[in-house]
Design an enzyme around this catalytic site. Structure first.
Site, short mmCIF file in Angstrom:
data_model
loop_
_atom_site.label_atom_id
_atom_site.label_comp_id
_atom_site.label_asym_id
_atom_site.label_seq_id
_atom_site.Cartn_x
_atom_site.Cartn_y
_atom_site.Cartn_z
N HIS A 178 0.86 -1.19 0.00
CA HIS A 178 0.00 0.00 0.00
C HIS A 178 0.89 1.23 0.00
CE1 HIS A 178 1.27 -0.41 4.14
NE2 HIS A 178 1.01 0.88 4.31
N ASP A 180 0.82 5.17 1.93
CA ASP A 180 0.12 5.84 3.02
C ASP A 180 -0.61 7.06 2.44
OD1 ASP A 180 1.18 3.91 4.65
OD2 ASP A 180 2.69 5.22 5.57
N ARG A 244 6.91 -8.88 15.96
CA ARG A 244 7.48 -7.59 15.60
C ARG A 244 6.54 -6.49 16.06
NH1 ARG A 244 7.03 -4.24 11.01
NH2 ARG A 244 8.88 -2.93 10.72
#
Ligand code: OGA
Ligand code: NI
Length: 305
Positions: A178, A180, A244
């Protein structure tokens, strides 16, 4: 030829060499890491401690402060990016706005709220410095673009937790690829690799560095720059052996903002490539897609001319 995401020391951001390094990074990568940002290391460790404690709680406890359609701030574990379920859990924090929109804090975690608030404030300040510099590099006054962030800007902080994934694959990513949607993103990542950026057709890992923050250009700066700067595609790989944590701060203008290529970026040979876009409209279309598969997610390319 550089193949690594650039690392730029911004302690003296106004120096011509630094301005040039930032301009190159915004053109060629749309992604870079900054050192010399002035944020104390304990701000990062406090935030990671708060994140670890929060996400380690049982799912039913986390869901007590779930984000809803009315209130975007809180916990969520069903996010879709480009219509694919991400392998992650998130906690979103933004300012209160009216009666319905307000941050939700976990019970009995006194360190959580201050850690989040301090990190948010530091990221906002850093974003303002970076946007002022980007403005200068695009040929306008340092405060020309910051005017859209004066009152009630729509920035928010997201805490991401990527659990160990027993079946990582090209289909099951931590975050599907994607760009932002906002102006720029400031991201803190822990020491686990996972974030990748697409450049020249290849995926490049953004190497974790304890002293650095990752910056990426969002769609709005790409539009303001008339495609001189790129909002790069990026994704997060799911890992079969390590969890993570990351914390992106999305620097977004007020909802009333209408954005289009800056006059300094267009001329007879380079006409404006976008129509004017309403941030309120774009955000609303994107947010709908985060909850449900509504077909193609809206992209700035839909506003090309
Ligand atoms: C995001 C994102 C990257 C990461 O949340 O938009 O790109 O490393 N996150 O978590
Ligand atoms: Ni992202």
């Amino acid at each position: 030829m550089t193949i690594d995401v650039p690392v730029i020391d911004i302690a003296r951001i106004e120096r011509p060499e630094t301005l040039r390094a930032l301009d190159d990074a915004c053109r060629n990568w749309g992604f870079f890491q900054v050192t010399g940002h002035g944020i104390a290391q304990h701000v990062f460790t406090d935030l990671f401690d708060a994140m670890r404690e929060f996400f380690a709680q049982p799912a039913d406890v986390k869901r007590r402060i779930s984000r809803t359609v009315e209130n975007p701030w809180g916990y969520f574990d069903q996010e879709l990016t480009r219509n694919t379920l991400d392998w992650k859990q998130i906690y979103d924090f933004g300012p209160a706005d009216g009666a319905l929109i307000c941050p939700q804090w976990p019970a009995s975690m006194p360190g959580f709220q201050p850690a989040v608030a301090v990190f948010y404030a530091q990221c906002e300040q850093l974003s303002r410095r970076l946007l002022a510099t980007i403005s200068v590099n695009l040929g306008v006054a340092p405060d020309e673009l910051l005017q859209y962030f004066d009152a009630a800007h729509s920035s928010f902080l997201r805490l991401n937790y990527y659990p160990v994934c027993p079946f990582p694959s090209a289909q099951q990513l931590g975050v599907n690829e994607h760009t932002d949607a906002g102006a720029l993103t400031v991201l803190l990542q822990d020491d686990q690799p996972g974030l990748e950026v697409l450049q020249d057709g290849n995926w490049h890992i953004v190497e974790p560095r304890p002293d650095a923050l990752v910056i990426n250009i969002g769609d709005i700066v790409q539009v303001w720059s008339n495609d001189r700067y790129r909002a790069a595609l990026h994704r997060v790989i799911a890992s079969p052996d390590a969890e993570r944590f990351s914390a992106p701060f999305f620097f977004n203008p007020s909802y009333d903002t209408a954005y289009a290529p800056l006059p300094t970026t267009t001329d007879g040979l380079h006409p404006a490539r976008y129509r004017t876009i309403s941030w309120r409209e774009f955000r609303a279309l994107r947010a709908a897609g985060d909850y449900a598969d509504l077909g193609d997610e809206v992209q700035i390319a839909h506003y090309s001319r």
